[in-house]
Design an enzyme around this catalytic site. Sequence first.
Site, PDB file in Angstrom:
ATOM      1  N   HIS A 100       0.941  -1.268  -0.124  1.00  0.00           N
ATOM      2  CA  HIS A 100       0.072  -0.199  -0.226  1.00  0.00           C
ATOM      3  C   HIS A 100       0.825   1.364   0.080  1.00  0.00           C
ATOM      4  O   HIS A 100       1.682   1.312   0.718  1.00  0.00           O
ATOM      5  CB  HIS A 100      -0.884  -0.014   1.266  1.00  0.00           C
ATOM      6  CG  HIS A 100      -1.805   1.147   1.027  1.00  0.00           C
ATOM      7  ND1 HIS A 100      -3.085   1.118   0.487  1.00  0.00           N
ATOM      8  CD2 HIS A 100      -1.805   2.174   1.893  1.00  0.00           C
ATOM      9  CE1 HIS A 100      -3.628   2.369   0.571  1.00  0.00           C
ATOM     10  NE2 HIS A 100      -3.050   2.981   1.578  1.00  0.00           N
ATOM     11  N   ASP A 141      -7.087  -2.935   4.139  1.00  0.00           N
ATOM     12  CA  ASP A 141      -5.751  -2.491   4.450  1.00  0.00           C
ATOM     13  C   ASP A 141      -5.295  -2.507   6.255  1.00  0.00           C
ATOM     14  O   ASP A 141      -4.760  -1.641   6.518  1.00  0.00           O
ATOM     15  CB  ASP A 141      -5.429  -1.178   3.988  1.00  0.00           C
ATOM     16  CG  ASP A 141      -5.370  -1.044   2.618  1.00  0.00           C
ATOM     17  OD1 ASP A 141      -6.047   0.351   1.875  1.00  0.00           O
ATOM     18  OD2 ASP A 141      -5.150  -2.065   1.934  1.00  0.00           O
TER      19      ASP A 141
END
Length: 197
Positions: A100, A141
Amino acid sequence: MLKIGVLVSGGGTNLQAIIDEEKLGNINGNIKVVISNKEEAYGLERARHNNIEAIYETNEDKVIEILKSHDIDLIVLAGYLKIISPKFVDEFRNKIINIHPSLIPSFCGEGYYGQRVHQGVLDYGAKVTGATVHFVDKGADTGAIIMQESIKVNDDDDCVSLSKRVLEVEHKILKKSIKLFCENKLSIQGRRVFIND
Ligand code: GRF
């Protein structure tokens, strides 16, 4: 030698970084298949150029089937712009990692992907950002963090300049994380990942 499957949706520069690292013999694993939910994803082209099976597939059950049929040990989400289902996570518990482009838990989760991440950093006025490699769990995430690296946000940065520098960090920590995973040097205790290097 672990079998790696990579899921992409876009240009595949993270995929390329892994391909290059594997070719250098730095990863005790090899990429067996690349799957994308976007037919025109250049990441599929990169796979084909490197004689890696490249499959366009949008149906998650079929994606799971493909990964299982290749006996995949590690799944890498490299710019894969689809949230994977709890069923997918359960099928491959602690065998899925994601890259990410921010320092999780900042600028992540629903709606934070690609340029939106960097825009959020600039709009907020953050002074540092960076990239995170984490295990994938059932949230967006939210999985245990494997590795992070930060960069300074410059006064004259815009989305393009920031994303370029973050992408370099992504490539660097993704390669290192995959190398460690393939050498079985990662251990997870609750939310914490320990590197037994
Ligand atoms: C990049 O924004 C990266 O931060 C994220 O997905 C985007 C495309 O990466 N992981 P790639 O060039 O397709 O690997």
